[in-house]
Design an enzyme around this catalytic site. Structure first.
Site, PDB file in Angstrom:
ATOM      1  N   SER A 117       4.683   2.077   8.204  1.00 32.62           N
ATOM      2  CA  SER A 117       4.196   1.084   7.237  1.00 32.62           C
ATOM      3  C   SER A 117       5.344   0.474   6.445  1.00 32.62           C
ATOM      4  O   SER A 117       6.263   1.181   6.023  1.00 32.62           O
ATOM      5  CB  SER A 117       3.245   1.733   6.234  1.00 32.62           C
ATOM      6  OG  SER A 117       1.991   1.914   6.815  1.00 32.62           O
TER       7      SER A 117
ATOM      8  N   ASP B 141      -0.909  -7.405   1.638  1.00 30.20           N
ATOM      9  CA  ASP B 141      -0.271  -6.082   1.550  1.00 30.20           C
ATOM     10  C   ASP B 141       1.251  -6.213   1.686  1.00 30.20           C
ATOM     11  O   ASP B 141       1.841  -5.876   2.698  1.00 30.20           O
ATOM     12  CB  ASP B 141      -0.854  -5.199   2.665  1.00 30.20           C
ATOM     13  CG  ASP B 141      -0.304  -3.786   2.634  1.00 30.20           C
ATOM     14  OD1 ASP B 141       0.332  -3.422   1.625  1.00 30.20           O
ATOM     15  OD2 ASP B 141      -0.521  -3.068   3.631  1.00 30.20           O
TER      16      ASP B 141
ATOM     17  N   HIS C 210       0.815  -1.220   0.000  1.00 30.99           N
ATOM     18  CA  HIS C 210       0.000   0.000   0.000  1.00 30.99           C
ATOM     19  C   HIS C 210       0.852   1.275   0.000  1.00 30.99           C
ATOM     20  O   HIS C 210       0.336   2.372  -0.107  1.00 30.99           O
ATOM     21  CB  HIS C 210      -0.981  -0.004   1.183  1.00 30.99           C
ATOM     22  CG  HIS C 210      -0.384   0.393   2.495  1.00 30.99           C
ATOM     23  ND1 HIS C 210      -0.039  -0.518   3.484  1.00 30.99           N
ATOM     24  CD2 HIS C 210      -0.068   1.615   2.996  1.00 30.99           C
ATOM     25  CE1 HIS C 210       0.460   0.138   4.518  1.00 30.99           C
ATOM     26  NE2 HIS C 210       0.460   1.424   4.256  1.00 30.99           N
TER      27      HIS C 210
END
Ligand SMILES: *[C@@H]1O[C@H](CO)[C@@H](O)[C@H](O)[C@H]1NC(C)=O
Ligand SMILES: *[C@@H]1O[C@H](CO)[C@@H](O)[C@H](O)[C@H]1NC(C)=O
Length: 760
Positions: free
Chosen positions: A698, A570, A513
């Site tokens: 992330s 992801d 992502h």
């Protein structure tokens, strides 16, 4: 050493039974211009002299409280008794006056720290080595020995030079010509006293150096020498490594499956508990390093003081390297009844006896390579000179081979730590062409650093998951997390940044992502940040060849099912441009993390060859809730964030359920729709308060530490609450983070990470 020390020894055996309390008086032991402190009390306690910077205690640094109630008598490095008050003296470097066929500037009687000398050759000679050298705080000149070499060289060997502080006899450099060295008084010769010119044009042995009592090897120096010597040894034993570097290669290449026997001999005499632990850790580091090669050595481990204890016997057939390491870890110095004697000879005799037994029982003993690693931090005070036993050991091995070749079957590495007999250390160690086997280090911390640094010397083996532990050492944060990188994505409106992990010199794992469909490779950079580097504003930037998203990742695929963003699968692999300058060069600050279910991880976990992926997971995920961490950036520094992965049963269920507390999923009924089997869950306050991820985290790795290595089990994907907006980085009762479980995406990793050997 002989008679008197023997008497002390017998006396000590008798008296520990009677246990007469002893005290050594500290009146009248002071040092001029310096101070001292005493470690411990009574018999065996140590008196340590301390001098101002750039000075050293003369004639000794340390004295031991003897059983007689007297401190060790003062002796100079030459072994002469010293009857004056000890004093602090300025550290000097050995004088370079043996320099031949040229001139040294400036000409001084003594050379102090920081002073620079320059070297020039007379006409007809060319300078090899350093043109200018500076005296360093550990009593050595930097650079290499300057040598003026005659231009018309017809002899087989080049002039071996005259190292600072020494004099040389022998001026002919043809085959079989011999040169011998001597150090000026007050210094000990380290390295080879005698060297012979060989047919190959190389001199036998290692370059001599003259050491004062305060001269040490720095961890950098020792690591680089030890690293290349050990590599030469281990790589020839490794059938998978056919390309041995020419300059350090050994003459004998081991046959596949031939055996390596390593005898570790550890000094436990009067070392402080903490120092003993450091020695143990250093050795364990070394065993870890060796376990990364495809050799499976047999180990013997001894601990010695007055007497020698066998911790691991080489004849123990059931003992594998992992168990040997465990035995060492469990060993306590208190198992020695009397820790006051330093009997190196006694310890070497044990090695000899064990090796003889091997020779008697092993059919192929003549093919066995034997390595002895001796670590000592004391001066021999009983048992006598160990050197004759070393000679016996030399005769024992490689009987079928003759002369030099016999040497190939035996390597003796000796590490002296602190105030030791440099002469004995040098005499016992092997002296092989362009290899060092004898080292003196200033402290146990330096010893540990040497073994740690040595690991980095070898970039031929990309050991995964190695990193520095933060406490105690002068480490930078990047060295604590060398796999951790940043990824920047430049977009017309706004730059985006994610984190990633190095898994190969061309591969970085991150989350899918982080990228948008319109991002192209050119806009993505991988950044190895090094805030402690000399120039922190100039991080290392790597260009990207391609970005591989998991084919099943599709963030908007469930928009119509009340799931505006769906994070299943992801994960992405960022592939770097494959050219020499762009490849990640492994170092202390950039190194791959272990990916579970690979051969690399198996070795790091020290599991048997042939064990399965499940065996690895049993070690990593050994209970319902396991400790893990991720790395975050705080005030431009990296920080360890502790979490607990809720793996199974009720804790996992509760963790997963909380997904519905995400504002994004407020309309959902069933958490299973968003928390698929691909996710690992952390966060919450049960059993402890976890730390939580923030936006920029992330793509970073979720890491488990085992056996002092780091294993990536997850990739940080999403969280249900934005705790960071509230400036909190620890969890409340139901704030949770979800990470892609690497184990569940192996099918995606395998075909792309071909440099790793995945196992099922
Ligand atoms: C030795 O150290 C000095 C001062 O730190 C430095 O300028 C010089 O370049 C060094 N020389 C060598 C040969 O490493
Ligand atoms: C050692 O030498 C003997 C005699 O030359 C020979 O028979 C034997 O096979 C050799 N052993 C090894 C292990 O090479």
């Amino acid at each position: 050493m002989g008679a008197t020390s023997l008497i002390i020894c017998i006396f000590s055996l008798v008296s520990y039974a009677i246990a007469v309390p002893v005290t050594c008086s500290v009146d009248d032991v002071g040092i001029k211009e310096g101070s001292f402190h005493v470690i411990g009390t009574g018999f065996g306690s140590k008196l340590q002299y301390v001098c101002p910077e750039n000075e050293y205690p003369h004639p000794m640094q340390r004295r031991i409280c003897e059983r007689t109630g007297e401190w060790t008598r003062l002796k100079t490095i030459d072994g002469l008794f010293y009857n004056r008050k000890p004093e602090c003296r300025k550290i000097i470097c050995p004088d370079p006056l043996g320099f031949e066929h040229g001139s040294v500037e400036p000409f001084d009687l003594q050379y102090y720290i920081g002073q620079t000398t320059t070297y020039q050759c007379f006409d007809g000679y060319v300078l090899h080595g350093s043109e200018s050298r500076t005296c360093q705080p550990h009593g050595k000149w930097n650079g290499t020995t300057p040598i003026c070499v005659r231009r018309s060289e017809e002899e087989a060997c080049t002039d071996p030079g005259v190292p600072a502080g020494s004099t040389r006899t022998g001026d002919n450099f043809d085959i079989d010509d011999k040169v011998t060295y001597e150090c000026k008084s007050g210094m000990i010769l380290f390295g080879s006293k005698e060297r012979v010119c060989q047919e190959s044009g190389e001199w036998t042995g290692s370059e001599p150096a003259c050491y004062y009592s305060y001269t040490y090897d720095t961890p950098d120096e020792a690591a680089s020498e030890l690293g290349s010597s050990l590599n030469a040894l281990l790589e020839v034993s490794d059938p998978e490594k056919p390309n041995i570097k020419k300059d350090h290669s050994r003459r004998i290449i081991l046959k596949q499956g031939s055996t390596l026997h390593i005898y570790i001999v550890l000094d436990t005499s009067d070392s402080v508990q903490e120092e003993f632990e450091k020695s143990k850790e250093s050795i364990m580091d070394l065993m870890d390093k060796i376990s990364a090669y495809e050799v499976s050595p047999k180990y013997a481990i001894f601990s010695f003081a007055s007497k020698t204890i066998t911790v691991v016997d080489i004849a123990d057939k059931k003992m594998d390297p992992a168990q040997a390491r465990q035995k060492l870890e469990d060993f306590q110095s208190t198992e020695h009844e009397d820790q006051t004697g330093t009997n190196i000879r006694g310890a070497m005799e044990k090695v000899y006896v064990m090796m003889s037994a091997q020779k008697a029982t092993l059919k192929d003993f003549n093919e066995v390579r034997n390595v002895i690693i001796l670590i000592t931090d004391g001066r021999v005070n009983m048992g006598g000179d160990p050197y004759p036993v070393v000679r016996q050991i030399q005769y024992l091995v490689g009987t079928n081979a003759s002369g030099d070749a016999r040497d190939e079957y035996l390597d003796i590495y000796v590490f002296g730590v602190g105030d030791v007999d440099k002469d004995i250390i040098n005499k016992m160690a092997s002296h092989k062409t362009s290899e060092e086997h004898a080292f003196v280090l200033n402290s146990h911390l330096d010893l540990k650093e040497t073994f740690e640094k040595m690991i980095d010397e070898s970039d031929s083996v990309a050991l995964c998951g190695l990193h520095k532990e933060s406490q105690g050492l002068k480490t930078s944060k990047q060295e604590n997390y060398p796999w951790h990188v940043s990824i920047t994505i430049t977009r017309p409106q706004k730059a985006e940044s994610c984190k990633g992990s190095i898994v190969g010199n061309l591969y970085v794992l991150t989350s899918a992502h982080c990228f948008m469909p319109e991002d192209d490779e050119g806009s993505v950079k991988v950044i190895i940040d090094d805030r402690d580097a000399e120039n922190p504003d100039k991080p290392i930037v790597k260009s990207v060849e391609s970005i591989l998203l998991h084919p099943k990742y599709s963030i908007y695929s469930k928009k119509n099912e009340n799931i505006p963003e769906f994070y299943d699968y992801d994960i992405a692999i960022v592939v770097l441009k494959d050219d020499d300058n762009n490849k990640i060069k492994f170092s202390q600050k950039a190194r791959p993390i272990c990916v579970p279910c690979t051969e690399e991880s198996r070795r790091a976990l020290r599991l048997q060859p042939g064990t399965s992926c499940k065996d690895q997971m049993d070690v990593l995920f050994f209970q319902d809730i396991v400790d893990a961490f991720f790395v975050t950036t705080e005030n431009k520094d990296l920080k360890n964030m502790n979490v607990k992965i809720k793996l199974r049963n009720q804790p996992k269920r509760k963790c997963d359920e909380d997904a519905l507390k995400a504002p994004l999923y407020s309309k959902l009924q069933d958490w299973k729709e968003v928390v698929t089997d691909r996710f690992l869950c952390t966060g919450g306050t049960d059993p402890e308060i976890d730390e939580v991820t923030c936006k920029g985290d992330s793509g970073g790795s979720l890491v488990i530490k085992r056996k002092r290595r780091a294993f990536q089990v997850g990739v940080i994907s999403w969280g249900n609450k934005d705790m960071c907006a509230q400036k909190r980085k620890s969890s409340d009762v139901d704030s949770r983070d979800y990470h892609i479980n690497l184990l569940e995406v192996q099918d995606f990793l395998k075909p792309h990470l071909k440099h790793l050997q995945f196992i099922n």
